[in-house]
Design a protein around this motif. Structure first.
Motif, PDB file in Angstrom:
ATOM      1  N   GLU A 271      32.146  59.245  41.686  1.00  7.13           N
ATOM      2  CA  GLU A 271      32.418  58.377  40.529  1.00  7.13           C
ATOM      3  C   GLU A 271      33.819  57.759  40.641  1.00  7.13           C
ATOM      4  OE1 GLU A 271      32.180  58.683  35.723  1.00  7.13           O
ATOM      5  OE2 GLU A 271      31.310  60.337  36.891  1.00  7.13           O
ATOM      6  N   ASN A 272      33.914  56.493  40.256  1.00  6.67           N
ATOM      7  CA  ASN A 272      35.197  55.789  40.342  1.00  6.67           C
ATOM      8  C   ASN A 272      36.080  56.155  39.150  1.00  6.67           C
ATOM      9  OD1 ASN A 272      37.270  54.077  40.726  1.00  6.67           O
ATOM     10  ND2 ASN A 272      36.103  52.177  40.428  1.00  6.67           N
ATOM     11  N   MET A 273      37.182  56.886  39.459  1.00  4.72           N
ATOM     12  CA  MET A 273      38.072  57.307  38.372  1.00  4.72           C
ATOM     13  C   MET A 273      39.269  56.356  38.208  1.00  4.72           C
ATOM     14  SD  MET A 273      36.762  59.808  36.838  1.00  4.72           S
ATOM     15  CE  MET A 273      38.097  60.633  35.955  1.00  4.72           C
ATOM     16  N   SER A 274      39.215  55.228  38.910  1.00  3.39           N
ATOM     17  CA  SER A 274      40.345  54.290  38.842  1.00  3.39           C
ATOM     18  C   SER A 274      40.558  53.791  37.403  1.00  3.39           C
ATOM     19  CB  SER A 274      40.092  53.096  39.765  1.00  3.39           C
ATOM     20  OG  SER A 274      41.049  52.097  39.497  1.00  3.39           O
ATOM     21  N   PRO A 275      41.811  53.767  36.971  1.00  2.00           N
ATOM     22  CA  PRO A 275      42.081  53.228  35.623  1.00  2.00           C
ATOM     23  C   PRO A 275      41.971  51.694  35.573  1.00  2.00           C
ATOM     24  CG  PRO A 275      44.143  53.776  36.711  1.00  2.00           C
ATOM     25  CD  PRO A 275      43.041  54.178  37.662  1.00  2.00           C
ATOM     26  N   ILE A 276      41.790  51.088  36.724  1.00  2.00           N
ATOM     27  CA  ILE A 276      41.749  49.616  36.786  1.00  2.00           C
ATOM     28  C   ILE A 276      40.351  49.117  36.448  1.00  2.00           C
ATOM     29  CG2 ILE A 276      41.993  47.595  38.326  1.00  2.00           C
ATOM     30  CD1 ILE A 276      44.642  48.966  37.702  1.00  2.00           C
ATOM     31  N   SER A 277      40.185  48.445  35.333  1.00  2.00           N
ATOM     32  CA  SER A 277      38.863  47.888  35.000  1.00  2.00           C
ATOM     33  C   SER A 277      38.872  46.361  35.066  1.00  2.00           C
ATOM     34  CB  SER A 277      38.426  48.356  33.611  1.00  2.00           C
ATOM     35  OG  SER A 277      39.347  47.895  32.652  1.00  2.00           O
ATOM     36  N   ILE A 278      40.036  45.791  35.112  1.00  2.00           N
ATOM     37  CA  ILE A 278      40.149  44.331  35.246  1.00  2.00           C
ATOM     38  C   ILE A 278      40.517  44.037  36.694  1.00  2.00           C
ATOM     39  CG2 ILE A 278      41.263  42.229  34.340  1.00  2.00           C
ATOM     40  CD1 ILE A 278      40.055  43.889  32.072  1.00  2.00           C
ATOM     41  N   PRO A 279      39.658  43.382  37.444  1.00  2.00           N
ATOM     42  CA  PRO A 279      39.960  43.116  38.856  1.00  2.00           C
ATOM     43  C   PRO A 279      41.017  42.029  39.011  1.00  2.00           C
ATOM     44  CG  PRO A 279      37.909  42.050  38.245  1.00  2.00           C
ATOM     45  CD  PRO A 279      38.360  42.811  37.033  1.00  2.00           C
ATOM     46  N   PRO A 280      41.682  41.992  40.203  1.00  2.00           N
ATOM     47  CA  PRO A 280      42.649  40.905  40.406  1.00  2.00           C
ATOM     48  C   PRO A 280      41.938  39.557  40.307  1.00  2.00           C
ATOM     49  CG  PRO A 280      42.459  42.289  42.384  1.00  2.00           C
ATOM     50  CD  PRO A 280      41.505  42.834  41.383  1.00  2.00           C
ATOM     51  N   PRO A 281      42.492  38.625  39.585  1.00  5.75           N
ATOM     52  CA  PRO A 281      41.781  37.352  39.381  1.00  5.75           C
ATOM     53  C   PRO A 281      41.651  36.556  40.682  1.00  5.75           C
ATOM     54  CG  PRO A 281      43.963  37.300  38.369  1.00  5.75           C
ATOM     55  CD  PRO A 281      43.760  38.690  38.849  1.00  5.75           C
ATOM     56  N   LYS A 282      40.441  36.033  40.899  1.00 10.39           N
ATOM     57  CA  LYS A 282      40.135  35.241  42.097  1.00 10.39           C
ATOM     58  C   LYS A 282      41.013  33.982  42.150  1.00 10.39           C
ATOM     59  CE  LYS A 282      36.291  36.938  44.300  1.00 10.39           C
ATOM     60  NZ  LYS A 282      36.096  38.127  43.507  1.00 10.39           N
ATOM     61  N   CYS A 283      41.272  33.406  40.972  1.00 11.35           N
ATOM     62  CA  CYS A 283      42.008  32.129  40.949  1.00 11.35           C
ATOM     63  C   CYS A 283      43.382  32.259  41.594  1.00 11.35           C
ATOM     64  CB  CYS A 283      42.126  31.609  39.517  1.00 11.35           C
ATOM     65  SG  CYS A 283      42.976  32.740  38.406  1.00 11.35           S
ATOM     66  N   LEU A 284      43.961  33.465  41.523  1.00 11.36           N
ATOM     67  CA  LEU A 284      45.304  33.649  42.077  1.00 11.36           C
ATOM     68  C   LEU A 284      45.299  33.732  43.598  1.00 11.36           C
ATOM     69  CD1 LEU A 284      47.012  36.084  39.524  1.00 11.36           C
ATOM     70  CD2 LEU A 284      47.225  33.609  39.725  1.00 11.36           C
ATOM     71  N   GLN A 285      44.094  33.830  44.192  1.00 11.17           N
ATOM     72  CA  GLN A 285      44.025  33.849  45.658  1.00 11.17           C
ATOM     73  C   GLN A 285      44.134  32.440  46.229  1.00 11.17           C
ATOM     74  OE1 GLN A 285      40.344  35.849  46.566  1.00 11.17           O
ATOM     75  NE2 GLN A 285      40.987  37.725  45.517  1.00 11.17           N
ATOM     76  N   LYS A 286      43.873  31.451  45.371  1.00  7.55           N
ATOM     77  CA  LYS A 286      43.970  30.059  45.840  1.00  7.55           C
ATOM     78  C   LYS A 286      45.429  29.630  45.846  1.00  7.55           C
ATOM     79  CE  LYS A 286      40.995  28.629  42.728  1.00  7.55           C
ATOM     80  NZ  LYS A 286      40.297  27.773  41.805  1.00  7.55           N
ATOM     81  N   PRO A 287      45.836  28.836  46.829  1.00  8.86           N
ATOM     82  CA  PRO A 287      47.223  28.350  46.799  1.00  8.86           C
ATOM     83  C   PRO A 287      47.433  27.395  45.622  1.00  8.86           C
ATOM     84  CG  PRO A 287      45.971  27.282  48.574  1.00  8.86           C
ATOM     85  CD  PRO A 287      45.060  28.319  47.975  1.00  8.86           C
ATOM     86  N   MET A 288      48.656  27.357  45.133  1.00 11.04           N
ATOM     87  CA  MET A 288      48.979  26.483  43.998  1.00 11.04           C
ATOM     88  C   MET A 288      49.246  25.076  44.537  1.00 11.04           C
ATOM     89  SD  MET A 288      51.926  27.143  41.160  1.00 11.04           S
ATOM     90  CE  MET A 288      53.300  27.205  42.303  1.00 11.04           C
ATOM     91  N   VAL A 289      48.567  24.117  43.983  1.00 16.34           N
ATOM     92  CA  VAL A 289      48.749  22.735  44.448  1.00 16.34           C
ATOM     93  C   VAL A 289      49.291  21.883  43.299  1.00 16.34           C
ATOM     94  CG1 VAL A 289      47.624  20.706  45.446  1.00 16.34           C
ATOM     95  CG2 VAL A 289      46.803  23.009  46.038  1.00 16.34           C
TER      96      VAL A 289
END
Ligand code: PMP
Length: 398
Positions: free
Chosen positions: A1-19
């Protein structure tokens, strides 16, 4: 079972470069920031209380004293935009119950009145007294004197360059009138300083502020402000503390080395990167010279206004001497949807001009040519874009 306290994943949008596109910023602000000023902002961040930063803050202070034409010791830059300086002026100079008078000749007077009302001024009804000029017009000294003698305010607010209506308010004699009635004279020069003549000490202005992102061509985020001896006397003899800790002038005065204390104590973390860009923008203004800058803005504005009238367009401000050289208001062309025009110009010419604001919504198009943007070549670019928009946007027959 996943006991990680992280339930909000890193946002995909932040993987895109800023233009960020390059864009001609010919609206009422922010204006384009030249490479020299952008590069100043790329310098290393060091501590906001380090001696090098205090030296930069002192340079900024001298630059503001030059830009404002004042010898006021109480001269600094607030961390925040023009609104922060508005609140700094009003929250420090005014106490609950004080009478305040606001000249409303566009949205900035409306907002200043709103800010003052939040303190609880003018006990009867807690409403701020206003004198209202018709949109595109201005107040006479007789109007102002009548209101001063009726309301006996401690503070009178006036916008020098009303960016919502395009009016450059006449200033002659108003400082003297205020002082005759023992009232502080507060002036908003966010859209005008550096682009139109204004001399704080000579014109009897007690509190003057501006922003970094207009004629100065620095990024938004710092707001120069200065208080006269008279304004300091009122502020530092208050019975109550100012409603804002962040904007408390006694704290800011110490951080900016404007008081008599031998050392500066931590108040807030100064935006050091914004200080670098502000300092550089003041250096650019000092290099050109204030008077040269005023003349350049005036010449470019006159060329722009004449060209617009030649095209058959009409200016919102009828009297030439009351036209703001930095922000031009054009009566929205008949039969067109102004939003389609500004949208078309943005899409086709990569150029920002804007619609109205507050009392001028739906009535005007606004074009700002401020600081380095104020040139005949840029006027020509705006004219080409406007002609193209009028040819291609939908025009109703009625
Ligand atoms: N006063 C005037 C005359 C302005 O033009 C502006 C900005 N358009 C402001 C105040 C407010 O400044 P800011 O948006 O930087 O808070």
């Amino acid at each position: 079972e996943n006991m990680s306290p992280i339930s909000i994943p890193p946002p995909k949008c932040l993987q895109k470069p800023m233009v960020i596109p390059h864009r001609h910023m010919f609206g009422p602000g922010p204006s384009n920031v030249p490479a020299r000023i952008l590069e100043a902002g790329a310098k290393p961040v060091i501590g906001h209380m380090h001696p090098e930063i205090f030296e930069i803050m002192n340079d900024i202070k001298s630059g503001i004293q030059y830009m404002f034409q004042t010898q006021n010791k109480m001269t600094l830059a607030v961390s925040g935009t023009g609104h922060t300086a508005m609140e700094c002026a009003i929250f420090n100079a005014v106490e609950p119950g004080d009478s305040v008078l606001v000249a409303v000749n566009g949205i900035w007077g409306e907002r200043a009145a709103d800010m003052a009302e939040r303190i609880g001024v003018n006990p009867i009804g807690a409403r701020v007294n206003t004198i209202v000029a018709p949109p595109g017009g201005y107040l006479t000294n007789a109007d102002i004197e009548k209101a001063l003698s009726k309301h006996r305010p401690v503070l009178f607010f006036l916008t020098h360059g009303e960016s919502s209506t395009g009016v450059l308010h006449p200033m002659d004699g108003i400082g003297e009138l205020c002082h005759k009635y023992n009232c502080l004279f507060l002036v908003d020069s966010v859209a005008s300083i550096g682009g139109a003549p204004l001399c704080m000490d000579q014109q009897g202005i007690d509190i003057l502020y501006t922003g970094s992102q207009k004629v100065l061509n620095a990024p938004p985020g710092t707001a120069p402000i200065s208080f006269s001896e008279r304004a300091c006397e009122k502020t530092f003899n208050r019975k109550t503390k100012p409603v804002s800790f962040f904007l408390d002038l006694s704290w800011l005065a110490n951080y900016w080395g404007c008081d008599d204390k031998s050392s500066r104590v931590y108040h807030h973390t100064g935006p050091v990167t914004a200080f670098y860009t502000l300092r550089e923008s003041l250096a650019v203004l000092a290099e050109e010279g204030l008077e040269n800058s005023w003349i350049r803005h005036q010449n470019v504005a006159e060329y722009f206004h004449a060209s617009l009238e030649n095209m058959g367009l009409k200016l919102f401000v009828k009297e030439k001497h009351a036209r703001l050289p930095t922000v031009t208001t054009i009566i929205a062309p008949h039969g067109y949807d102004w939003k389609e025009i500004t949208g078309y110009i943005m899409k086709t010419h990569n150029l920002e001009i804007s619609g109205g604001l507050g009392p001028s919504v739906g009535l005007v198009l606004r074009v700002g040519l401020m600081g380095c943007n104020s040139s005949k070549a840029n006027v020509d670019m705006v004219l080409v874009a406007l002609k193209d928009a009028l040819k291609h946007c939908h025009k109703s027959k009625v």
